[in-house]
Design a protein around this motif. Sequence first.
Motif, mmCIF file in Angstrom:
data_model
loop_
_atom_site.group_PDB
_atom_site.id
_atom_site.type_symbol
_atom_site.label_atom_id
_atom_site.label_comp_id
_atom_site.label_asym_id
_atom_site.label_seq_id
_atom_site.Cartn_x
_atom_site.Cartn_y
_atom_site.Cartn_z
ATOM 1 N N VAL A 351 -1.728 -14.815 18.661
ATOM 2 C CA VAL A 351 -2.308 -14.127 17.508
ATOM 3 C C VAL A 351 -1.260 -13.952 16.411
ATOM 4 C CG1 VAL A 351 -3.560 -12.088 16.735
ATOM 5 C CG2 VAL A 351 -3.770 -12.846 19.110
ATOM 6 N N THR A 352 -1.599 -14.369 15.205
ATOM 7 C CA THR A 352 -0.740 -14.085 14.054
ATOM 8 C C THR A 352 -1.266 -12.834 13.366
ATOM 9 O OG1 THR A 352 -2.061 -15.548 12.634
ATOM 10 C CG2 THR A 352 -0.120 -16.496 13.702
ATOM 11 N N ASP A 353 -0.358 -12.008 12.897
ATOM 12 C CA ASP A 353 -0.737 -10.733 12.291
ATOM 13 C C ASP A 353 0.177 -10.451 11.106
ATOM 14 O OD1 ASP A 353 -2.187 -8.025 12.495
ATOM 15 O OD2 ASP A 353 -0.076 -7.453 12.464
ATOM 16 N N SER A 354 -0.415 -9.956 10.032
ATOM 17 C CA SER A 354 0.357 -9.651 8.827
ATOM 18 C C SER A 354 0.109 -8.212 8.391
ATOM 19 C CB SER A 354 -0.032 -10.598 7.683
ATOM 20 O OG SER A 354 0.208 -11.938 8.034
ATOM 21 N N SER A 355 1.155 -7.571 7.917
ATOM 22 C CA SER A 355 1.052 -6.235 7.351
ATOM 23 C C SER A 355 1.655 -6.262 5.960
ATOM 24 C CB SER A 355 1.796 -5.219 8.221
ATOM 25 O OG SER A 355 1.163 -5.087 9.472
ATOM 26 N N SER A 356 1.013 -5.558 5.030
ATOM 27 C CA SER A 356 1.459 -5.604 3.645
ATOM 28 C C SER A 356 1.282 -4.244 2.996
ATOM 29 C CB SER A 356 0.648 -6.666 2.885
ATOM 30 O OG SER A 356 1.046 -6.746 1.543
ATOM 31 N N ASP A 357 2.210 -3.887 2.125
ATOM 32 C CA ASP A 357 2.122 -2.603 1.442
ATOM 33 C C ASP A 357 2.713 -2.702 0.045
ATOM 34 O OD1 ASP A 357 1.634 0.234 1.183
ATOM 35 O OD2 ASP A 357 3.800 0.477 1.321
ATOM 36 N N LEU A 358 2.099 -1.963 -0.866
ATOM 37 C CA LEU A 358 2.583 -1.831 -2.233
ATOM 38 C C LEU A 358 2.893 -0.350 -2.437
ATOM 39 C CD1 LEU A 358 2.952 -3.304 -4.993
ATOM 40 C CD2 LEU A 358 0.569 -2.726 -5.485
ATOM 41 N N PRO A 359 4.160 0.059 -2.350
ATOM 42 C CA PRO A 359 4.483 1.491 -2.332
ATOM 43 C C PRO A 359 4.120 2.245 -3.606
ATOM 44 C CG PRO A 359 6.477 0.149 -2.476
ATOM 45 C CD PRO A 359 5.353 -0.792 -2.189
ATOM 46 N N TYR A 360 4.197 1.564 -4.755
ATOM 47 C CA TYR A 360 3.815 2.202 -6.015
ATOM 48 C C TYR A 360 3.496 1.103 -7.015
ATOM 49 C CZ TYR A 360 3.822 4.734 -10.412
ATOM 50 O OH TYR A 360 3.442 5.235 -11.620
ATOM 51 N N ASP A 361 2.504 1.345 -7.847
ATOM 52 C CA ASP A 361 2.146 0.353 -8.846
ATOM 53 C C ASP A 361 1.842 1.040 -10.165
ATOM 54 O OD1 ASP A 361 1.799 -2.177 -9.790
ATOM 55 O OD2 ASP A 361 -0.207 -2.470 -8.967
ATOM 56 N N PHE A 362 2.174 0.372 -11.243
ATOM 57 C CA PHE A 362 1.812 0.847 -12.564
ATOM 58 C C PHE A 362 0.403 0.344 -12.882
ATOM 59 C CE2 PHE A 362 4.836 -2.677 -12.606
ATOM 60 C CZ PHE A 362 4.020 -3.715 -13.055
ATOM 61 N N TYR A 363 -0.094 0.709 -14.039
ATOM 62 C CA TYR A 363 -1.486 0.407 -14.371
ATOM 63 C C TYR A 363 -1.661 -1.080 -14.666
ATOM 64 C CZ TYR A 363 -6.040 0.881 -16.674
ATOM 65 O OH TYR A 363 -7.362 0.771 -17.022
ATOM 66 N N ARG A 364 -2.619 -1.688 -13.960
ATOM 67 C CA ARG A 364 -2.956 -3.099 -14.199
ATOM 68 C C ARG A 364 -4.453 -3.148 -14.512
ATOM 69 N NH1 ARG A 364 1.014 -6.462 -11.687
ATOM 70 N NH2 ARG A 364 2.519 -5.265 -10.482
ATOM 71 N N PRO A 365 -4.833 -2.932 -15.763
ATOM 72 C CA PRO A 365 -6.253 -2.843 -16.107
ATOM 73 C C PRO A 365 -7.016 -4.113 -15.768
ATOM 74 C CG PRO A 365 -4.907 -3.054 -18.091
ATOM 75 C CD PRO A 365 -3.971 -2.818 -16.949
ATOM 76 N N GLY A 366 -8.220 -3.912 -15.217
ATOM 77 C CA GLY A 366 -9.080 -5.044 -14.914
ATOM 78 C C GLY A 366 -8.867 -5.663 -13.558
ATOM 79 N N GLU A 367 -7.750 -5.343 -12.881
ATOM 80 C CA GLU A 367 -7.490 -5.938 -11.576
ATOM 81 C C GLU A 367 -8.315 -5.237 -10.506
ATOM 82 O OE1 GLU A 367 -3.559 -6.455 -10.244
ATOM 83 O OE2 GLU A 367 -2.927 -7.666 -11.967
ATOM 84 N N GLU A 368 -8.651 -5.984 -9.463
ATOM 85 C CA GLU A 368 -9.400 -5.412 -8.355
ATOM 86 C C GLU A 368 -8.569 -4.319 -7.690
ATOM 87 O OE1 GLU A 368 -11.682 -6.871 -4.268
ATOM 88 O OE2 GLU A 368 -10.500 -8.286 -5.443
ATOM 89 N N ASN A 369 -9.211 -3.199 -7.360
ATOM 90 C CA ASN A 369 -8.541 -2.056 -6.738
ATOM 91 C C ASN A 369 -7.368 -1.562 -7.580
ATOM 92 O OD1 ASN A 369 -10.254 -2.143 -4.468
ATOM 93 N ND2 ASN A 369 -8.992 -3.757 -3.564
ATOM 94 N N GLU A 370 -7.556 -1.582 -8.899
ATOM 95 C CA GLU A 370 -6.469 -1.149 -9.778
ATOM 96 C C GLU A 370 -6.069 0.278 -9.457
ATOM 97 O OE1 GLU A 370 -8.835 0.375 -13.740
ATOM 98 O OE2 GLU A 370 -8.548 -1.776 -13.486
ATOM 99 N N ARG A 371 -4.784 0.548 -9.594
ATOM 100 C CA ARG A 371 -4.265 1.867 -9.258
ATOM 101 C C ARG A 371 -3.933 2.638 -10.521
ATOM 102 N NH1 ARG A 371 -0.134 1.354 -4.151
ATOM 103 N NH2 ARG A 371 -1.459 0.133 -2.772
ATOM 104 N N VAL A 372 -4.341 3.883 -10.560
ATOM 105 C CA VAL A 372 -3.946 4.751 -11.664
ATOM 106 C C VAL A 372 -2.533 5.238 -11.368
ATOM 107 C CG1 VAL A 372 -4.444 6.866 -12.913
ATOM 108 C CG2 VAL A 372 -6.321 5.434 -12.078
#
Length: 440
Positions: A351-372
């Motif tokens: 089994v291959t398994d991947s984990s991914s995280d974005l610890p903090y993001d600035f505003y990316r308007p229009g992107e899917e799951n955009e973060r405030v």
Amino acid sequence: MDYKYEKLFEEKVFKDPVHRYIHVRDKVIWDVIGTREFQRLRRIRQLGTTYLVFHGAEHSRFQHSLGVYEIVRRIIDDGFSGREEWNDEERLLTLCAALLHDLGHGPFSHAFEKVFALDHEKYTQAILTGPTEVNAVLRRVSSDFPQKVADVIGKTYPDKLVVSLISSQIDADRMDYLQRDAYYTGVSYGHFDMERILRVMRPAEEQVVIKFSGMHAVEDYIMSRYQMYWQVYFHPVSRSAEVILIKILHRAKHLHNSGYAFAQEPVHFKSFFDQSIELEDYISLDESILLTYFQWWRKENDPVLADLCDRFINRRLFQYAEFEPATEYRKVVELEQLFRKVGIDPEYYLVTDSSSDLPYDFYRPGEENERVPIYLQMASGELRELSRSSEIVDAISGKRRTDHKIYFPEDLLDKKQDDPHINQILKMLRGSEGVDELVD
């Protein structure tokens, strides 16, 4: 007295290892806690399979939900109440949303969701608005109150400030689980100065903002989150246990669909296997039921299901090695072929398994799951995005880190040492750096 404003004759207090005390004075909150749907959260672990790595991680979604409620209560009652930007009429709604935000989590949460293509937020909303005890309590406030709570959790409620307290890049949910998970796992990474953050939180038109003087406390919070994800939440051994858990459910589903005669029929799972799930089926399922089936299935005639269940129950987990899909995808195909040649089914044992995280993001308007983003409130009243003022946060903003592993049963391979293909398999898996040991 209007039920919305009704108070208990005497304040109820929960002793809590993270917040010391959790205070309940509102009759609505106390009644919600007593419902069967909320009590079910006692039987859902907060960290899924992580207890097989950090033995103290036996805490539940029930504890976490109370913790999130307490943080929000303190923010509103001690910090926001009376401020022009905060509408006190939203108090009870916000408290209920904080308390109930995880109501729809299933057993072993995210692993269970992957197998059956479920969404715990949608089930949370379904429980809130369906024929349930918790719905009956909320309807006593008003006929539309359950839907309002569901809308806050679904992030569609018009008052975005209310939503941000429950779900944002600096919310009560994260502040509780970082500290609570650090406490129960015994690590130091998740600790940060929450008291300072609560003191510098301010209500704004659409979200919570942070007084500029509290920037360093927020930096500490973000780095704590970063460390917890890579040292605890994405721990490779916990992921090994989750891989086996997922494969157990996949195997049981496959056997059910192929007409296999179970010695212990999976009556609690049939609606999940058949995709005919009723709300009551979902509410009735918890981790104690899954573990009971796993115990029974250790004696099943199907060798794959029996072996996987025994591995999970007795912590005989898969080994793992580093894996880079961009350059090693052909290796997986070759390993699958070799596994079949030695009589091991790669569908369940490679089994291959991947984990991914974005610890903090600035505003990316229009992107899917955009973060405030998190905003700092300057002395002038201006709002400034956090990474513009913090070099520490700027260094990690928008940078997603991903880790890939390949999991396999080294013990089964060792038992087949006489097979001429084994050396080739082990060499490909271990490589020059060797296989990582499964330790806590």
